[in-house]
Design a protein around this motif. Structure first.
Motif, PDB file in Angstrom:
ATOM      1  N   SER A  24     -13.303  -6.814  25.353  1.00 50.96           N
ATOM      2  CA  SER A  24     -13.657  -5.402  25.196  1.00 50.96           C
ATOM      3  C   SER A  24     -15.150  -5.244  24.918  1.00 50.96           C
ATOM      4  CB  SER A  24     -12.900  -4.795  24.002  1.00 50.96           C
ATOM      5  OG  SER A  24     -11.507  -4.994  24.131  1.00 50.96           O
ATOM      6  N   VAL A  25     -15.691  -4.148  25.405  1.00 53.75           N
ATOM      7  CA  VAL A  25     -17.058  -3.775  25.031  1.00 53.75           C
ATOM      8  C   VAL A  25     -16.948  -2.820  23.848  1.00 53.75           C
ATOM      9  CG1 VAL A  25     -19.134  -2.534  25.726  1.00 53.75           C
ATOM     10  CG2 VAL A  25     -17.968  -4.045  27.362  1.00 53.75           C
ATOM     11  N   PHE A  26     -17.710  -3.103  22.806  1.00 51.04           N
ATOM     12  CA  PHE A  26     -17.695  -2.266  21.608  1.00 51.04           C
ATOM     13  C   PHE A  26     -18.992  -1.470  21.529  1.00 51.04           C
ATOM     14  CE2 PHE A  26     -14.039  -3.851  19.187  1.00 51.04           C
ATOM     15  CZ  PHE A  26     -13.723  -4.983  19.928  1.00 51.04           C
ATOM     16  N   LEU A  27     -18.844  -0.169  21.499  1.00 50.55           N
ATOM     17  CA  LEU A  27     -19.983   0.719  21.289  1.00 50.55           C
ATOM     18  C   LEU A  27     -19.812   1.332  19.901  1.00 50.55           C
ATOM     19  CD1 LEU A  27     -22.410   2.477  22.130  1.00 50.55           C
ATOM     20  CD2 LEU A  27     -20.806   4.002  23.284  1.00 50.55           C
ATOM     21  N   ARG A  28     -20.653   0.862  18.967  1.00 49.52           N
ATOM     22  CA  ARG A  28     -20.540   1.359  17.582  1.00 49.52           C
ATOM     23  C   ARG A  28     -21.628   2.390  17.344  1.00 49.52           C
ATOM     24  NH1 ARG A  28     -17.948  -0.857  13.581  1.00 49.52           N
ATOM     25  NH2 ARG A  28     -18.058  -3.024  14.282  1.00 49.52           N
ATOM     26  N   VAL A  29     -21.215   3.637  17.154  1.00 44.91           N
ATOM     27  CA  VAL A  29     -22.198   4.700  16.961  1.00 44.91           C
ATOM     28  C   VAL A  29     -22.444   4.913  15.461  1.00 44.91           C
ATOM     29  CG1 VAL A  29     -21.728   5.854  19.138  1.00 44.91           C
ATOM     30  CG2 VAL A  29     -20.406   6.486  17.114  1.00 44.91           C
ATOM     31  N   PHE A  30     -23.587   5.497  15.170  1.00 45.37           N
ATOM     32  CA  PHE A  30     -24.012   5.651  13.772  1.00 45.37           C
ATOM     33  C   PHE A  30     -23.451   6.933  13.154  1.00 45.37           C
ATOM     34  CE2 PHE A  30     -26.804   6.811  10.313  1.00 45.37           C
ATOM     35  CZ  PHE A  30     -27.017   5.604   9.677  1.00 45.37           C
ATOM     36  N   GLY A  31     -23.057   6.835  11.889  1.00 44.97           N
ATOM     37  CA  GLY A  31     -22.645   8.015  11.119  1.00 44.97           C
ATOM     38  C   GLY A  31     -21.179   7.991  10.760  1.00 44.97           C
ATOM     39  N   CYS A  32     -20.880   8.408   9.521  1.00 43.58           N
ATOM     40  CA  CYS A  32     -19.482   8.508   9.098  1.00 43.58           C
ATOM     41  C   CYS A  32     -19.375   9.575   8.008  1.00 43.58           C
ATOM     42  CB  CYS A  32     -18.969   7.170   8.563  1.00 43.58           C
ATOM     43  SG  CYS A  32     -17.169   7.195   8.296  1.00 43.58           S
ATOM     44  N   ASN A  33     -18.241  10.212   7.939  1.00 37.59           N
ATOM     45  CA  ASN A  33     -18.011  11.212   6.888  1.00 37.59           C
ATOM     46  C   ASN A  33     -17.459  10.577   5.614  1.00 37.59           C
ATOM     47  OD1 ASN A  33     -15.734  10.734   8.594  1.00 37.59           O
ATOM     48  ND2 ASN A  33     -14.655  12.446   7.681  1.00 37.59           N
ATOM     49  N   PHE A  34     -17.178   9.273   5.628  1.00 34.75           N
ATOM     50  CA  PHE A  34     -16.658   8.579   4.444  1.00 34.75           C
ATOM     51  C   PHE A  34     -17.606   7.448   4.024  1.00 34.75           C
ATOM     52  CE2 PHE A  34     -11.954   9.620   5.555  1.00 34.75           C
ATOM     53  CZ  PHE A  34     -12.065  10.833   4.918  1.00 34.75           C
ATOM     54  N   THR A  35     -17.291   6.823   2.886  1.00 30.20           N
ATOM     55  CA  THR A  35     -18.045   5.629   2.477  1.00 30.20           C
ATOM     56  C   THR A  35     -17.117   4.439   2.181  1.00 30.20           C
ATOM     57  OG1 THR A  35     -18.046   6.365   0.172  1.00 30.20           O
ATOM     58  CG2 THR A  35     -19.958   6.974   1.494  1.00 30.20           C
ATOM     59  N   CYS A  36     -15.844   4.712   1.883  1.00 27.39           N
ATOM     60  CA  CYS A  36     -14.813   3.671   1.723  1.00 27.39           C
ATOM     61  C   CYS A  36     -15.260   2.495   0.850  1.00 27.39           C
ATOM     62  CB  CYS A  36     -14.330   3.179   3.076  1.00 27.39           C
ATOM     63  SG  CYS A  36     -13.518   4.468   4.048  1.00 27.39           S
ATOM     64  N   GLY A  37     -15.773   2.810  -0.328  1.00 28.44           N
ATOM     65  CA  GLY A  37     -16.233   1.758  -1.233  1.00 28.44           C
ATOM     66  C   GLY A  37     -15.114   1.066  -1.991  1.00 28.44           C
ATOM     67  N   GLY A  38     -13.874   1.505  -1.820  1.00 23.88           N
ATOM     68  CA  GLY A  38     -12.782   0.953  -2.632  1.00 23.88           C
ATOM     69  C   GLY A  38     -12.106  -0.274  -2.048  1.00 23.88           C
ATOM     70  N   PHE A  39     -12.334  -0.575  -0.757  1.00 24.84           N
ATOM     71  CA  PHE A  39     -11.611  -1.701  -0.154  1.00 24.84           C
ATOM     72  C   PHE A  39     -11.875  -3.010  -0.895  1.00 24.84           C
ATOM     73  CE2 PHE A  39     -11.510   0.780   3.979  1.00 24.84           C
ATOM     74  CZ  PHE A  39     -10.141   1.015   3.898  1.00 24.84           C
ATOM     75  N   GLY A  40     -10.789  -3.696  -1.225  1.00 20.10           N
ATOM     76  CA  GLY A  40     -10.907  -4.998  -1.871  1.00 20.10           C
ATOM     77  C   GLY A  40     -11.234  -4.919  -3.353  1.00 20.10           C
ATOM     78  N   MET A  41     -11.280  -3.701  -3.907  1.00 19.38           N
ATOM     79  CA  MET A  41     -11.617  -3.523  -5.322  1.00 19.38           C
ATOM     80  C   MET A  41     -10.357  -3.122  -6.086  1.00 19.38           C
ATOM     81  SD  MET A  41     -14.882  -4.018  -5.506  1.00 19.38           S
ATOM     82  CE  MET A  41     -15.372  -3.312  -7.094  1.00 19.38           C
ATOM     83  N   PRO A  42     -10.342  -3.357  -7.413  1.00 20.65           N
ATOM     84  CA  PRO A  42      -9.245  -2.801  -8.205  1.00 20.65           C
ATOM     85  C   PRO A  42      -9.239  -1.280  -8.064  1.00 20.65           C
ATOM     86  CG  PRO A  42     -10.574  -4.333  -9.502  1.00 20.65           C
ATOM     87  CD  PRO A  42     -11.308  -4.111  -8.222  1.00 20.65           C
ATOM     88  N   ARG A  43      -8.047  -0.690  -8.112  1.00 24.17           N
ATOM     89  CA  ARG A  43      -7.950   0.778  -7.940  1.00 24.17           C
ATOM     90  C   ARG A  43      -8.934   1.518  -8.841  1.00 24.17           C
ATOM     91  NH1 ARG A  43      -3.447   3.741  -4.910  1.00 24.17           N
ATOM     92  NH2 ARG A  43      -3.252   2.120  -3.354  1.00 24.17           N
ATOM     93  N   GLY A  44      -9.612   2.487  -8.285  1.00 24.57           N
ATOM     94  CA  GLY A  44     -10.523   3.314  -9.079  1.00 24.57           C
ATOM     95  C   GLY A  44     -11.925   2.752  -9.161  1.00 24.57           C
TER      96      GLY A  44
END
Ligand code: SF4
Length: 282
Positions: A24-44
């Motif tokens: 597959s060709v991946f085109l990753r564009v810039f910008g997101c409405n989220f930051t998702c800093g919680g992945f892999g962290m204890p809840r909260g």
């Protein structure tokens, strides 16, 4: 001429979801409405890894030099404004040319195009028709939008996609919706948008994909799926282990596979982790 701010453009094997294993060709564009800093962290708790990298941004001249992270969004540089200078603004014509150059036969065969981010369904919807209408993209037959499922499709873009699909019978559009559960650090009401996702079905094959680490995440996914189903969502549900790096991913991939079997859902791997260590450009 249309332009896109491009964080990454590369050729690899799709590691997740419906097209797992497909070149597959991946085109990753810039910008997101989220930051998702919680992945892999204890809840909260929110990951600080990105902050540490941003503090020494002057050390990194290229996207590929950036450190990989163990926690939080693993594609942080595709939306955090502090990294924006590493993502050039390119014309859709130059993107189409770069894409065919990276294809092994210099033209589309059975490879598929993944438009990802960041969040690819923000304002960039306006620029995709110019890219897809470029003659170099004529023989492309399959596209996936990897979205977080919060952005409505504009009427113009929806009409365009319907026409794109109708003009050749073997064309297929997929929405891979990675809806964010509380383990991402995002708020439920901001992230779970059943009506938005249901509407994608009018244009393409749509499925849900949740990142799971614990039993609590599984219960959240079940609650979300119930809401999506009530809103008319008909597609399959995938669950995928948390972990942008092998040490984290291999801690829970078998557990998540068992959960998928118990629920009658589908298991999605993250092939880019065992195959390529999730390096940039894979
Ligand atoms: S929605 Fe995706 S790209 Fe955006 S911050 Fe979350 S994980 Fe990263």
């Amino acid at each position: 001429m249309s332009k896109l701010k491009v964080s990454e453009l590369f050729y690899s094997i799709q590691g997740e979801g419906r097209y797992m294993g497909v070149p597959s060709v991946f085109l990753r564009v810039f910008g997101c409405n989220f930051t998702c800093g919680g992945f892999g962290m204890p809840r909260g708790q929110i990951s600080l890894e990105r902050e540490e990298i941003a503090n020494k941004i002057s050390e990194f001249k290229n996207y590929k030099d950036l450190p990989l992270v163990h926690t939080g969004c693993d594609s942080y540089a595709s939306w955090d404004p502090r990294f924006k200078d590493l993502s050039p603004v390119l014309t859709t014509d130059s993107i189409a040319q770069s894409i065919v150059q990276m294809l092994p036969h210099k033209e589309w065969q059975s490879e598929h195009l993944v438009i990802t981010g960041g969040e690819p369904l923000l304002g960039w919807q306006r620029a995709y028709p110019a890219l897809l209408d470029n003659p170099l993209m004529d023989s492309l037959t399959e596209i996936t939008f990897e979205t977080n499922g919060t952005q409505e499709l504009s009427d113009e873009f929806k009409s365009y996609l319907k026409i794109w699909k109708r003009t050749k019978p073997n064309r297929e559009i997929t929405f891979s919706v990675s809806a964010k559960l509380p383990n991402s650090g995002e708020k439920w009401d901001d992230a779970i948008k059943p009506l938005v996702v249901t509407d994608y079905q009018s244009v393409g094959y749509t499925y849900l994909k949740f990142v799971i680490a614990t039993e609590e995440d599984l219960q959240d996914a079940k609650r979300a799926v119930e809401l999506y189903r009530k809103a008319g969502f008909r597609g399959p549900v995938y669950i995928m282990p948390v972990g942008g790096v092998e040490s984290v991913y291999s801690l829970n991939n078998r557990n998540v596979a068992s959960m998928a079997m118990n629920e009658g859902w589908r298991y999605s791997d993250r092939l880019q982790v065992p195959l390529f260590k999730n390096e940039w450009g894979t």
